[in-house]
Design a protein around this motif. Structure first.
Motif, PDB file in Angstrom:
ATOM      1  N   GLY A 187       0.890  -1.240   0.243  1.00 46.51           N
ATOM      2  CA  GLY A 187       0.057   0.062   0.035  1.00 46.51           C
ATOM      3  C   GLY A 187       0.971   1.451  -0.051  1.00 46.51           C
ATOM      4  O   GLY A 187       0.567   2.161  -0.731  1.00 46.51           O
ATOM      5  N   ALA A 188       1.898   1.373   0.803  1.00 46.13           N
ATOM      6  CA  ALA A 188       2.770   2.280   0.843  1.00 46.13           C
ATOM      7  C   ALA A 188       3.533   2.705  -0.489  1.00 46.13           C
ATOM      8  O   ALA A 188       3.754   3.819  -0.857  1.00 46.13           O
ATOM      9  N   ILE A 189       3.996   1.425  -0.996  1.00 43.60           N
ATOM     10  CA  ILE A 189       4.764   1.735  -2.501  1.00 43.60           C
ATOM     11  C   ILE A 189       3.518   2.243  -3.565  1.00 43.60           C
ATOM     12  O   ILE A 189       4.212   3.260  -4.087  1.00 43.60           O
ATOM     13  N   TRP A 190       2.552   1.681  -3.424  1.00 38.53           N
ATOM     14  CA  TRP A 190       1.427   2.263  -4.359  1.00 38.53           C
ATOM     15  C   TRP A 190       1.233   4.081  -4.233  1.00 38.53           C
ATOM     16  O   TRP A 190       1.151   4.812  -4.989  1.00 38.53           O
ATOM     17  N   PHE A 191       1.388   4.297  -2.746  1.00 35.16           N
ATOM     18  CA  PHE A 191       0.941   5.841  -2.814  1.00 35.16           C
ATOM     19  C   PHE A 191       2.260   6.409  -2.766  1.00 35.16           C
ATOM     20  O   PHE A 191       2.359   7.646  -3.338  1.00 35.16           O
ATOM     21  N   GLY A 192       3.609   5.776  -3.096  1.00 39.98           N
ATOM     22  CA  GLY A 192       4.694   6.715  -3.392  1.00 39.98           C
ATOM     23  C   GLY A 192       6.041   6.629  -2.432  1.00 39.98           C
ATOM     24  O   GLY A 192       6.984   7.244  -2.703  1.00 39.98           O
ATOM     25  N   TYR A 193       5.824   5.992  -1.346  1.00 40.60           N
ATOM     26  CA  TYR A 193       6.867   5.955  -0.586  1.00 40.60           C
ATOM     27  C   TYR A 193       8.023   5.057  -0.787  1.00 40.60           C
ATOM     28  O   TYR A 193       7.913   4.122  -1.648  1.00 40.60           O
ATOM     29  N   THR A 194       9.246   5.313  -0.505  1.00 46.50           N
ATOM     30  CA  THR A 194      10.419   4.442  -0.386  1.00 46.50           C
ATOM     31  C   THR A 194       9.992   3.305   0.663  1.00 46.50           C
ATOM     32  O   THR A 194       9.803   3.972   1.760  1.00 46.50           O
ATOM     33  N   THR A 195       9.988   2.083   0.564  1.00 52.55           N
ATOM     34  CA  THR A 195       9.469   1.212   1.319  1.00 52.55           C
ATOM     35  C   THR A 195      10.386   0.144   1.890  1.00 52.55           C
ATOM     36  O   THR A 195      11.019  -0.554   1.040  1.00 52.55           O
ATOM     37  N   PHE A 196      10.328  -0.338   3.151  1.00 55.51           N
ATOM     38  CA  PHE A 196      11.053  -1.312   3.699  1.00 55.51           C
ATOM     39  C   PHE A 196      10.393  -2.520   4.237  1.00 55.51           C
ATOM     40  O   PHE A 196       9.343  -2.241   5.137  1.00 55.51           O
ATOM     41  N   TRP A 197      10.192  -3.827   3.901  1.00 57.75           N
ATOM     42  CA  TRP A 197       9.548  -4.697   4.421  1.00 57.75           C
ATOM     43  C   TRP A 197      10.335  -5.602   5.441  1.00 57.75           C
ATOM     44  O   TRP A 197      11.116  -6.312   4.864  1.00 57.75           O
ATOM     45  N   ILE A 198       9.923  -5.451   6.654  1.00 59.99           N
ATOM     46  CA  ILE A 198      10.674  -6.161   7.697  1.00 59.99           C
ATOM     47  C   ILE A 198       9.778  -7.527   8.014  1.00 59.99           C
ATOM     48  O   ILE A 198       8.831  -7.542   8.297  1.00 59.99           O
ATOM     49  N   ASN A 199      10.285  -8.633   7.070  1.00 58.87           N
ATOM     50  CA  ASN A 199       9.851  -9.748   6.925  1.00 58.87           C
ATOM     51  C   ASN A 199      10.120 -10.714   8.184  1.00 58.87           C
ATOM     52  O   ASN A 199      10.772 -11.715   8.069  1.00 58.87           O
ATOM     53  N   ARG A 200       9.556 -10.320   9.350  1.00 59.02           N
ATOM     54  CA  ARG A 200       9.923 -11.036  10.635  1.00 59.02           C
ATOM     55  C   ARG A 200       9.410 -12.570  10.627  1.00 59.02           C
ATOM     56  O   ARG A 200      10.147 -13.416  11.014  1.00 59.02           O
ATOM     57  N   ALA A 201       8.488 -12.899  10.012  1.00 59.89           N
ATOM     58  CA  ALA A 201       7.863 -14.329   9.921  1.00 59.89           C
ATOM     59  C   ALA A 201       8.427 -14.964   8.681  1.00 59.89           C
ATOM     60  O   ALA A 201       8.132 -16.260   8.668  1.00 59.89           O
ATOM     61  N   GLY A 202       9.304 -14.427   8.004  1.00 67.20           N
ATOM     62  CA  GLY A 202       9.759 -15.282   6.609  1.00 67.20           C
ATOM     63  C   GLY A 202       8.552 -15.724   5.746  1.00 67.20           C
ATOM     64  O   GLY A 202       8.598 -16.962   5.268  1.00 67.20           O
ATOM     65  N   HIS A 203       7.720 -14.785   5.531  1.00 62.81           N
ATOM     66  CA  HIS A 203       6.636 -15.184   4.822  1.00 62.81           C
ATOM     67  C   HIS A 203       6.935 -14.960   3.121  1.00 62.81           C
ATOM     68  O   HIS A 203       7.967 -14.186   2.899  1.00 62.81           O
ATOM     69  N   PRO A 204       6.349 -15.450   2.285  1.00 65.61           N
ATOM     70  CA  PRO A 204       6.697 -15.108   0.758  1.00 65.61           C
ATOM     71  C   PRO A 204       6.088 -13.545   0.551  1.00 65.61           C
ATOM     72  O   PRO A 204       5.354 -13.246   1.419  1.00 65.61           O
ATOM     73  N   ALA A 205       6.603 -13.034  -0.585  1.00 58.76           N
ATOM     74  CA  ALA A 205       6.115 -11.747  -0.948  1.00 58.76           C
ATOM     75  C   ALA A 205       4.764 -11.944  -1.154  1.00 58.76           C
ATOM     76  O   ALA A 205       4.077 -12.763  -1.827  1.00 58.76           O
ATOM     77  N   GLU A 206       3.997 -10.837  -0.931  1.00 57.99           N
ATOM     78  CA  GLU A 206       2.429 -10.775  -1.411  1.00 57.99           C
ATOM     79  C   GLU A 206       2.530 -10.545  -2.857  1.00 57.99           C
ATOM     80  O   GLU A 206       3.186  -9.694  -3.419  1.00 57.99           O
ATOM     81  N   ARG A 207       1.488 -11.273  -3.506  1.00 50.04           N
ATOM     82  CA  ARG A 207       1.412 -11.126  -4.912  1.00 50.04           C
ATOM     83  C   ARG A 207       0.689  -9.947  -5.268  1.00 50.04           C
ATOM     84  O   ARG A 207      -0.545 -10.354  -5.823  1.00 50.04           O
ATOM     85  N   LEU A 208       1.169  -8.828  -5.212  1.00 50.69           N
ATOM     86  CA  LEU A 208       0.292  -7.684  -5.444  1.00 50.69           C
ATOM     87  C   LEU A 208       1.120  -6.799  -6.699  1.00 50.69           C
ATOM     88  O   LEU A 208       0.587  -5.432  -6.690  1.00 50.69           O
ATOM     89  N   ASP A 209       2.156  -7.369  -7.445  1.00 50.97           N
ATOM     90  CA  ASP A 209       2.612  -6.812  -8.503  1.00 50.97           C
ATOM     91  C   ASP A 209       3.542  -5.569  -8.164  1.00 50.97           C
ATOM     92  O   ASP A 209       3.727  -4.578  -9.133  1.00 50.97           O
TER      93      ASP A 209
END
Lengths: 233, 233
Positions: A187-209
């Motif tokens: 959501g933040a990327i779409w809005f235009g932020y530079t974005t960092f994902w802290i993937n604490r749970a080791g999940h796959p990336a969301e498939r949101l393109d």
């Protein structure tokens, strides 16, 4: 890449460790605590989305704390768990004594020492955020503690993300948005932020393109990312 | 209560039984099929919401079929299940041969015989709906098969629910909206429909501060509700 001029964090799960909620649920309902905590969290987020989508003007908005109570009651009923007043109060009280993830306080202090303005941008309402900031020992570290309550729309609504640039007087791309929720990062990327994902749970990336500018496992990885973007931290 | 002048149905889970998808998943991944089907369905709905909230103008819209594929790939990766092309195709193919819940065809025919115009209002895109309508033996029963694809916003967005009154030339309150998803029923109530929740799973009511005009376990209960509202069915 732009130089980073401010860092804004999601709150629950990113800055504040909500594990204690699950632990308390397990203590109160042995063998069912994890299921309760999971369904509770799911419905909590679902309700923010269903309400925001149904009324972009905020007509069906309800503060996050009230939604948190609604979601707990739904989850307990669905799992057939008896939730009397005292039990409910014990579970909700956990939100008033969340702790920070172990590396968070040190990392936040280093970012601040490097001269970076810091903020929180959360679905949580002001009272929840105030209590959590204090209970996690983060008082005084943030220039702005922003709640979507101001616009009555939950993330991923653009009006919610717009609160960051507005408060800091910066363009979104000059700001680093940090979240442990993959969907929130998107959501933040779409809005235009530079974005960092802290993937604490080791999940796959969301498939949101879309993909965040950076990903890591904890706040120390975030420091490294910030360093690579021209901030001596 | 208003007289009911048309009935509009949600599609997947309401008219079409999606259980076969779970059954096939279990066959392909013994012991993990239910977990896969659950996470798949969760992410499918999550993605519709995240995309709609992030762009009320439809900028992040993606058709339901493409989202269904995205969600399946995410769910399989997260559960550590190897999803080769053939396996993926087998799972997706289930959507092309869904069946109706046992009582549905009879109930739809009785509603039609009573002179009520019928419709579908679904998150699914036109191709998915066409195939499902045919495969479930419902061809020719509906006056309008409406997809949110026309407005690039998923339910619970008002623009999605607005498709019903627009197509039928009626006020929302004169129309009965039927869904087995509690949240979908709530969205329809907020929009102004008379609403019936088919609570097939026996779940508690969603805590969204609204209640449907009627609730039942299957389509036979719906017929009774319609009868009580002045339609000889």
């Amino acid at each position: 890449m732009n130089k980073i001029r401010a860092v804004v964090f999601d709150a629950f799960g990113t800055l504040f460790d909500v594990y204690s909620v699950t632990a308390r649920a397990e203590q109160l309902f042995p063998g069912r605590g994890e299921a309760l905590a999971l369904l509770w969290r799911d419905r909590q987020i679902d309700y923010t989305r269903i309400r925001t989508m149904a009324a972009p003007d905020g007509a069906h908005y309800k503060p996050f704390w009230a939604i948190t109570v609604d979601a707990l009651r739904y989850a307990a009923e669905r799992l057939g768990l008896a939730l009397d007043e005292a039990t409910e109060a014990q579970l909700l009280k956990e939100y008033a004594c969340l702790s920070a993830f172990p590396e968070n306080l040190g990392a936040l202090k280093r970012l601040r020492k490097a001269g970076l303005p810091l903020g929180i941008l959360s679905n949580g309402n002001a009272e929840m955020l105030d209590i959590s900031v204090k209970s996690a020992g983060m008082h005084g570290l943030f220039d702005h503690v922003l709640s979507v309550d101001a616009v009555r729309q939950y993330k991923t609504a653009p009006a919610a993300y717009a609160l960051g640039p507005l408060a800091f007087g910066l363009d979104a791309q000059e700001m680093l948005f940090v979240s442990s929720n993959g969907w929130d990062a998107c959501g933040a990327i779409w809005f235009g932020y530079t974005t960092f994902w802290i993937n604490r749970a080791g999940h796959p990336a969301e498939r949101l393109d879309v993909a965040p500018s950076g990903t890591g496992h904890d706040m120390n990885d975030l420091l490294e990312f910030v360093r690579a973007h021209g901030v001596a931290v």
